[in-house]
Structure formats: C-alpha cells, structure tokens
Design an enzyme around this catalytic site. Sequence first.
Site, PDB file in Angstrom:
ATOM      1  N   HIS A 147       0.837  -1.202   0.000  1.00  0.00           N
ATOM      2  CA  HIS A 147       0.000   0.000   0.000  1.00  0.00           C
ATOM      3  C   HIS A 147       0.869   1.248   0.000  1.00  0.00           C
ATOM      4  O   HIS A 147       1.901   1.296   0.675  1.00  0.00           O
ATOM      5  CB  HIS A 147      -0.925   0.007   1.222  1.00  0.00           C
ATOM      6  CG  HIS A 147      -2.169  -0.791   1.014  1.00  0.00           C
ATOM      7  ND1 HIS A 147      -3.381  -0.225   0.705  1.00  0.00           N
ATOM      8  CD2 HIS A 147      -2.382  -2.127   1.045  1.00  0.00           C
ATOM      9  CE1 HIS A 147      -4.288  -1.164   0.566  1.00  0.00           C
ATOM     10  NE2 HIS A 147      -3.705  -2.341   0.769  1.00  0.00           N
TER      11      HIS A 147
ATOM     12  N   SER B 178      -6.090   3.419  -5.907  1.00  0.00           N
ATOM     13  CA  SER B 178      -5.554   4.272  -4.851  1.00  0.00           C
ATOM     14  C   SER B 178      -5.705   5.753  -5.189  1.00  0.00           C
ATOM     15  O   SER B 178      -5.973   6.591  -4.313  1.00  0.00           O
ATOM     16  CB  SER B 178      -4.087   3.936  -4.594  1.00  0.00           C
ATOM     17  OG  SER B 178      -3.975   2.660  -3.985  1.00  0.00           O
TER      18      SER B 178
ATOM     19  N   GLU C 256      -9.264   6.685  -4.461  1.00  0.00           N
ATOM     20  CA  GLU C 256      -9.532   6.677  -3.029  1.00  0.00           C
ATOM     21  C   GLU C 256      -8.925   7.910  -2.340  1.00  0.00           C
ATOM     22  O   GLU C 256      -9.593   8.563  -1.530  1.00  0.00           O
ATOM     23  CB  GLU C 256      -8.991   5.384  -2.412  1.00  0.00           C
ATOM     24  CG  GLU C 256      -9.823   4.163  -2.809  1.00  0.00           C
ATOM     25  CD  GLU C 256      -9.059   2.861  -2.727  1.00  0.00           C
ATOM     26  OE1 GLU C 256      -9.675   1.822  -3.030  1.00  0.00           O
ATOM     27  OE2 GLU C 256      -7.853   2.873  -2.391  1.00  0.00           O
ATOM     28  N   GLN C 257      -7.666   8.223  -2.657  1.00  0.00           N
ATOM     29  CA  GLN C 257      -7.032   9.356  -1.993  1.00  0.00           C
ATOM     30  C   GLN C 257      -7.689  10.678  -2.399  1.00  0.00           C
ATOM     31  O   GLN C 257      -7.848  11.586  -1.588  1.00  0.00           O
ATOM     32  CB  GLN C 257      -5.532   9.368  -2.282  1.00  0.00           C
ATOM     33  CG  GLN C 257      -4.809   8.160  -1.676  1.00  0.00           C
ATOM     34  CD  GLN C 257      -3.340   8.414  -1.391  1.00  0.00           C
ATOM     35  OE1 GLN C 257      -2.891   9.554  -1.298  1.00  0.00           O
ATOM     36  NE2 GLN C 257      -2.585   7.326  -1.245  1.00  0.00           N
TER      37      GLN C 257
ATOM     38  N   PHE D 175       0.972   3.506   7.059  1.00  0.00           N
ATOM     39  CA  PHE D 175      -0.308   3.765   7.712  1.00  0.00           C
ATOM     40  C   PHE D 175      -1.416   3.513   6.694  1.00  0.00           C
ATOM     41  O   PHE D 175      -1.427   4.084   5.603  1.00  0.00           O
ATOM     42  CB  PHE D 175      -0.361   5.210   8.205  1.00  0.00           C
ATOM     43  CG  PHE D 175      -1.687   5.601   8.789  1.00  0.00           C
ATOM     44  CD1 PHE D 175      -2.038   5.205  10.072  1.00  0.00           C
ATOM     45  CD2 PHE D 175      -2.596   6.360   8.050  1.00  0.00           C
ATOM     46  CE1 PHE D 175      -3.272   5.562  10.610  1.00  0.00           C
ATOM     47  CE2 PHE D 175      -3.818   6.718   8.580  1.00  0.00           C
ATOM     48  CZ  PHE D 175      -4.164   6.317   9.874  1.00  0.00           C
TER      49      PHE D 175
ATOM     50  N   ALA E 216      -9.092   3.166   5.400  1.00  0.00           N
ATOM     51  CA  ALA E 216     -10.059   3.257   4.292  1.00  0.00           C
ATOM     52  C   ALA E 216     -10.475   4.711   4.143  1.00  0.00           C
ATOM     53  O   ALA E 216     -11.375   5.191   4.840  1.00  0.00           O
ATOM     54  CB  ALA E 216     -11.265   2.367   4.560  1.00  0.00           C
ATOM     55  N   VAL E 217      -9.789   5.430   3.267  1.00  0.00           N
ATOM     56  CA  VAL E 217      -9.998   6.872   3.176  1.00  0.00           C
ATOM     57  C   VAL E 217     -11.418   7.219   2.739  1.00  0.00           C
ATOM     58  O   VAL E 217     -11.921   8.291   3.068  1.00  0.00           O
ATOM     59  CB  VAL E 217      -8.965   7.531   2.233  1.00  0.00           C
ATOM     60  CG1 VAL E 217      -7.564   7.393   2.795  1.00  0.00           C
ATOM     61  CG2 VAL E 217      -9.050   6.949   0.836  1.00  0.00           C
TER      62      VAL E 217
END
Length: 470
Positions: A370, A387, A390-391, A422, A425-426
């Site tokens: 990740h 990703s 999600e971000q 770290f 789940a954003v």
Amino acid sequence: MSTAPRYPRNMIGHGPRAPRVAWPGGARVAISLVLNYEEGGENCALHGDAGSEAFLSDIPGAAPWPGQRHWNMESIYEYGARAGFWRLHGLFTDRALPVTVYGVASALARSPEQTSAMIDAGWDIASHGLKWVEHKDMPADQETAQIAEAIRLHTEVTGSAPRGWYTGRCSENTVRLTAQTGQFDWISDTYDDDLPYWLEAGARDQLVIPYTLEANDMRFATAPGWVTGQDFGQYLIDTFDVLRAEGGKMFSIGLHCRLIGRPGKLAGLIRFLDHVAAKGGGWFATRSQIADHWAAHHPHRRYTRPSQMDRDSFVTAYGSIFEHSPWIADRAYDLELGPAHDTAMGLHNALARMFRSATPAERLGVLTAHPDLAGKLAAARRLTAESTLEQSSAGLDALTDDERAAFQRLNADYVAKHGFPFIIAVRDNTRDSILAAFHARIANDTETEFATACKQVERIAQLRLMDLLP
C-alpha cells in the site's frame, strides 16, 4: 477450462437487494391462486403405469398397488374431477377471481368439459407435465421427450401453448430442461423465495415464479397437516396479514380439486377470501399476469459473474482488489465459489478468507504494497487507479504544501515504528478524521497496529468490490 469446485445452489437470491415492488393498484400482496388439475393423469394401470397412485389423497398411509387398479384411489381422484372442480369453478367465477391452472396434459385430455370451463373463465392454464408421476429417476432424455409431448398435447387440447410450467414431482434436471426449451414465460418448480427472480439458462433469461408446499391444501393429506378447513383458512389469513404488512411480496396458494374441493375444507378458503376482500391490499393475479408485470418492471440485467469466470479472467478482474497482491485472487479462485460469491459482499468474503489464512509474512507484504497517504508516489502520479480515486475522495490530492509536509512526516514516523505504511479506508473518512487517526494510531504497539491495518485493508477491498459488483 477450470476444474475449480463450484457450488451451484443459490443461497443469496434477492438478499438485501430485494427490489422495491409496486404491484398494480397499490396492492401490498400479489395473490396467486393455483388449481392443480391432476385427475386422470395420475399413476394408474389404465394409463400404462406400473402401479396405482399413492400420493395426495384422503387414504391414510396409501401405498402403490403394483400391476393393479386401486378402485378407492381412483374414486377419490374422480371426485376431484366430478365434484370438486365444479365447486371451485363456481366459487372463483362468482367472485371473478383469476386462477392459474397447473394442468397435467393427459388429465386435461380426459376432462374436456372441465378444460372448456377453464378456457371460458379466462383462466391461465399452465402445463403440469404429461402425466402426474414421479420424475426423480427419469433419464434426462426421457424427461425432455415428455416435456415436449406435454407441450404438444396441451396445445392440442386447449388450443394454446402453455405460457408456464410446473412439474411438481420433478427431477434435478427439470428446471434446466424446461428453461432450455425457450417456450415458457415462467416456470415454478422452486420453493425458494417470496418473489419472482431471473435464472440464466445459457443465453436465455428465464423467469422463475416460486411456488409453495406450505400454503397448500396438500397438507390435508400429509402429516403434520391441516385437520379442518379452519386450520387451512387461518394459516392463509395469517400469511396474508404478515405479507401485507411487509408489502411488495407474492403469495402463492396451492389447491387440488380432490382436496379443497370437499365442502368442509373449502370453508377455510372461503374465510380467507372474505378476509382479503374486507381488509384490502391484495392483487389476485394469474401467474402469467405476475410474469408480465415482473418482466416490465424488473427486467433482468446480466453481468459477468465471478463464479463463472476462468482463472485468468478472474485474476485480471480482481487481482488488484488487494493492493498489488494478485495471489489472493488466484487462491480464492480455487474455493467452492457459487452464486453467493457473485456479489460484492460474497466475493469479498472469499478474497478476505485467503488474506486471513495467509502467513504473517504474506500479509505484511500486502500492507507494504500500500502506498503512503499523500506520499511521493501520489505526487509523482504513480498510484494505482484504485488508490488514486480513493485518496482523491478524501481530498488528499489537493493538500497545501504544509499539509502535505505534515502527512509525509507522519508517514515516515509511522513506518519507522511499525515497518509498514499507515493504512486507512480513506473513503470512510475525511481529511481531518484521517489526520486524527494518524496521530492516535501511531502510538499503538505494532501487534495492535498490524491487526488494525489488516482490517483496514479488508475494508478497502470491500469498497473496491462494491464499485464492480452488486
């Protein structure tokens, strides 16, 4: 072709995604009255069968008489045709109630006046097979031939091809074979739901309208069963009241001329009909009317089902669900997948099982795959598509220079302490809640944080699958 085990039974059905059903006229329940017409199609030496009938009569503990006519059994079936049918015909036509008939083709051929009365009443006459006999040991080719002959004879006797099918005493092949004919708007050899549903049979989308063996007068002839008409009527009333309160459901009621056609038994059905008329909320409909409504308002939509994919397609489609870890999908492919895994939650369970059963080193590899939140890969636009989406959902692609620097310091401190990025789940969070969790979790011991990170990885996978599957 894959040799991975597959489980064909569908244990999910509509599940938590049951459609919001609006029956005509604002009705709360679609009520399907089904009259099984079997008299003259049952096992009988006169019909070339090996023995007499033993099923669904008022004779306790009846057994077949090999090679002989069973006069009492024949007489009871004849009551259904001679008296019971006409009593029911009068009840339903007087109240202008639509009826679906499950008509055994050979029985209809031996009852021309009853068949004519069904047609004149506008009843929906479906096929109940060629003969009222057991099919469980029948070879598929023989059953296929009987289905074809049932359709032919039914059409010859009634003047119209049957729109629906119900065998009743079916084999494991019956649903598949009837669907493959492409002849039927609906089939009913299932008891697995309170609503219709679609079955994919090759290229055909076959509508299934489940039937019932419990809201059924056959229990006058089984144990445990109904003793009085009032027993049956009260059960129907209770069922209707529960379904009416739920709304948007279907209620099938199974009837037989030789059973409910007896006066004392019929009294319970009359009480039920009076109850529905007084309370309202019921749409009495034939099964073909229900099929037409369902096809118009709830058409089938196909999608690629994970349990039906070959391995390469499966891994290609779901190998990135766990970040840069296609081995999880590859292992999950060998599980006993089935229709229950063709949803986001179902497939997530299969993938998560492989993640949970992996070695600690393998799971650590998933964690380290990740990316850092708002880290150097994001700045260099080198994140995976998942990703990146999600971000950006939490605004991590629009940070100020100071915010980005703060994230990078936290990332470095977290990795230095725990040995993996770290992970959160954003999509469940905001920029502020992510920062708060960052500050709180960095103080945890590594064992606790490893378990927390693994749970977050599973949640991220779940959200990704929800973008792809029902």
